[in-house]
Motif scaffolding. Structure first.
Motif: not given
Length: 273
Positions: A167-183, A150-161
């Motif tokens: 900045g951005i706010r995140v709710a979730g465990r940093r090392d939680q696995t992210v595969s499927r994404v809703a936007v 999740l932390e790496d995905f959040a950095r990806l989100v930040s990089s495209v904006l």
């Protein structure tokens, strides 16, 4: 070569049909004479005094914004009011104002589709399809090419904006696995349940309020699953769409100058931690 404003709005109706707008919305022509000439078009998320000054100084004939300048609750355009003063200023300088809002959210290459594309999502489909066409609708849901924390995905989100103060706010465990994404571009509280039901590991949207966000995370925990939230600045997420709108209009009106505004209309200037 110049075009008429009615030609521009007719093309916009094909790209972003007003039939797709929400009932409460007010897209379309806000200010302007359909017969007036247009050779320079400025694109922006919002219409502000600074954006209008940019249009005046740059010799633009039309501002196409995502957010309608006159949407609800306006009962007067007296020039001693904020709305009235800006509208009068636009009219005096023969600058038309046009908006494509929720009708531009739902279409292919629209706001949410653009965010999904910039995040590299695959096998994308609407989060909530429309009644008349299952291929379009509010939000998008798709999968990453490879699962990441999740932390790496959040950095990806930040990089495209584009950069903003908040900045951005995140709710979730940093090392939680992210595969499927809703936007979902814009304020996404009302789609929290749909995002959770889609099987997404994380939902990326804007303007999440305390209680809906908290309830959504707690509801997922009660079901024994992790459901993360990433709250991004409203302007930043929707601004990504402007490049697509620019390309689409430029492809139709080859002799017009279509320009994305360089002004950040995010309302926040700084944060204090």
């Amino acid at each position: 070569m110049t075009y008429t404003l009615s030609q521009i709005t007719a093309a916009a109706e094909v790209l972003w049909p007003r039939s797709g707008a929400e009932e409460w919305d007010a897209p379309g022509l806000v200010v302007g004479n359909p017969a007036q000439s247009v050779s320079r078009v400025l694109l922006s998320v919002d219409v502000t005094a600074q954006v209008l000054d940019e249009a005046i100084d740059g010799g633009f004939d039309l501002v196409v914004s995502h957010h309608p300048y006159l949407m609800r609750g306006v009962t007067t355009l007296a020039e001693d009011t904020l709305k009235g003063a800006l509208v009068a200023h636009a009219i005096r300088h023969r600058i038309a104002l046009f908006a494509a809002h929720t009708n531009a959210d739902i279409v292919a290459r629209g706001v949410s589709d653009t965010i999904a594309s910039r995040l590299g999502l695959l096998d994308v489909s609407p989060l909530e399809p429309t009644r008349f066409d299952p291929t379009i609708g509010h939000g998008r849901v798709g999968s990453l090419a490879s699962p990441i924390p999740l932390e790496d995905f959040a950095r990806l989100v930040s990089s495209v904006l584009p950069a903003t103060a908040a900045g951005i706010r995140v709710a979730g465990r940093r090392d939680q696995t992210v595969s499927r994404v809703a936007v979902l571009g814009g304020a996404g509280d009302s789609f929290l349940a749909a995002a959770a039901a889609s099987g997404a590991d994380v939902y990326v949207t804007s303007d999440l309020r305390h209680h809906p966000a908290q309830d959504s995370v707690e509801a997922a925990k009660a079901l024994g699953r992790e459901f993360a939230l990433i709250d991004v600045p409203h302007w930043a997420a929707e601004s990504l769409w402007l490049a697509n709108a620019e390309a689409q209009l430029a492809g139709i009106f080859e002799d017009a100058q279509i320009v994305v505004s360089g002004i950040c209309t995010d309302p926040w200037d700084f944060v204090v931690n």
